[in-house]
Design an enzyme around this catalytic site. Structure first.
Site, short mmCIF file in Angstrom:
data_model
loop_
_atom_site.label_atom_id
_atom_site.label_comp_id
_atom_site.label_asym_id
_atom_site.label_seq_id
_atom_site.Cartn_x
_atom_site.Cartn_y
_atom_site.Cartn_z
N HIS A 192 38.29 51.02 -37.80
CA HIS A 192 38.48 51.72 -36.54
C HIS A 192 37.74 51.04 -35.40
O HIS A 192 36.50 51.04 -35.35
CB HIS A 192 37.98 53.16 -36.70
CG HIS A 192 38.43 54.09 -35.63
ND1 HIS A 192 37.93 55.37 -35.48
CD2 HIS A 192 39.38 53.96 -34.65
CE1 HIS A 192 38.52 55.97 -34.48
NE2 HIS A 192 39.41 55.13 -33.95
N TYR A 221 36.81 61.85 -34.49
CA TYR A 221 37.51 62.89 -33.75
C TYR A 221 36.81 64.24 -33.93
O TYR A 221 36.94 64.90 -34.95
CB TYR A 221 38.96 63.00 -34.22
CG TYR A 221 39.77 61.72 -34.10
CD1 TYR A 221 39.41 60.72 -33.19
CD2 TYR A 221 40.89 61.51 -34.89
CE1 TYR A 221 40.15 59.56 -33.07
CE2 TYR A 221 41.65 60.34 -34.78
CZ TYR A 221 41.26 59.38 -33.88
OH TYR A 221 42.00 58.21 -33.77
#
Length: 333
Positions: free
Chosen positions: A143, A58
């Site tokens: 992830h 992110y």
């Protein structure tokens, strides 16, 4: 008023029913300044949110750095932080431009490299600890190992397991936008939690076929992301997005029907969307990405809004929810 906390599997980690998703303060799609990011985290704290989710992905680490800064000085025992492994950030000193091709309005100072090796996991955790300025991470997720499932299972997962035993991590999980691979990990590993995004909402219940029942049976907590399906259930109108693309007409019409039923019962659609996942006993929390204090306060207000049993009943009567889908009042019986 603090949100109720629910435990994750057999771990000592618990999450508040509403969790703060920090992708947006990593400049997801559009920039957010430092002050706005700090105010969003402060608003979450004021609302009683004590669970915060981030990832190296992110904003090329910006989300982790901002979250760590905003949480600095708060009692460490009072909140949980989750981050993720699978993408290593490597400096790209010659790079120019931004990272918008990957969804983030930040300078392209680094490049991402997929890495689900044991060494990669340890490196990723060490770097996340530095960016967050923490000495431990409460939850680490594998992830998006869509194309790396075998390596994630045989190399990355054992590395996380060892870090959990060492006390560096409190709980381990997997976070994906699909239900099939997480279901395999629930069957074959000792996960504490699954972060399931976009697969269990008022519009789609793909996670109900296999993953959620298995998680409930094995005592694995589930965190639901994407309850608004990329914004469609927050504000259904022409041009709204559904799962990161323009909503097809039939999906938009269904969302508008959901909204109409909710309005008849005096309930905002956002409130029903946030409350719906808790009908399933495996669900511990809903994770919502917010980029401002106003958005945080709205989500908290919506989750606290009463949703009558009659609303869920009408949704089933009208075929807007399948009859077998558990709804919140049923989970309390």
């Amino acid at each position: 008023m603090t949100f109720r906390q629910r435990p994750l599997g057999s771990s000592a980690v618990a999450m508040t029913e509403l969790a703060f998703g920090a992708a947006a303060i990593g400049n997801l799609y559009t920039p957010v300044d430092d002050a706005q990011a700090e105010q969003a985290v402060e608003a979450a704290w004021q609302e009683g949110i004590r669970s915060f989710d981030t990832a190296p992905h992110y904003g090329l680490g910006l989300s982790e750095r901002r979250l760590g800064e905003a949480l600095r000085g708060r009692p460490r025992s009072e909140y949980t932080v989750s981050t993720k492994v699978g993408r290593i950030l490597e400096p790209a000193p010659a790079a120019t431009g931004d990272d918008l091709a990957n969804g983030f309005a930040v300078p392209a100072t680094h490049r991402r490299r997929w890495d689900f090796t044991a060494d990669g996991v340890r490196r990723s955790i060490e770097e996340s600890l530095n960016r967050l300025d923490l000495d431990r991470i409460d939850i680490a997720y594998l992830h998006d190992p869509d194309d790396h499932a075998e390596q994630a299972l045989t190399e990355a997962y054992p590395a996380l397991h060892r870090l959990r035993e060492e006390g560096v991590l409190g709980a381990i999980g997997i976070g994906m936008n699909q239900a099939e691979v997480p279901a395999r990990f629930v069957r074959e590993t000792d996960l504490d939690v699954v972060l399931l995004a976009g697969c269990y909402s008022l519009l789609t219940q793909r996670g109900l076929a296999e993953l959620l029942p298995q998680a409930a049976e094995r005592g694995v907590g589930v965190v639901i992301g994407g309850v608004f399906n990329s914004g469609l259930l927050a504000d259904p109108k022409p041009g709204a997005t559904f799962d990161y693309a323009a909503a097809p007409p039939e999906v938009l019409n269904r969302a508008l029907e959901l909204k109409a039923v909710c309005e008849r019962h005096g309930v905002p659609l956002r409130a029903a969307a946030l409350r719906f996942p808790f009908g399933h006993p495996a669900v511990a929390s809903v994770l919502v990405g917010t980029r401002s204090a106003a958005e945080v306060h709205d989500c908290a207000e919506m989750l606290r809004h009463p949703v009558p049993a009659a609303l869920w009943a009408e949704l089933k009567e009208r075929g807007l929810l399948p009859p077998e889908v558990p709804t919140p009042e049923e989970s309390c019986r």
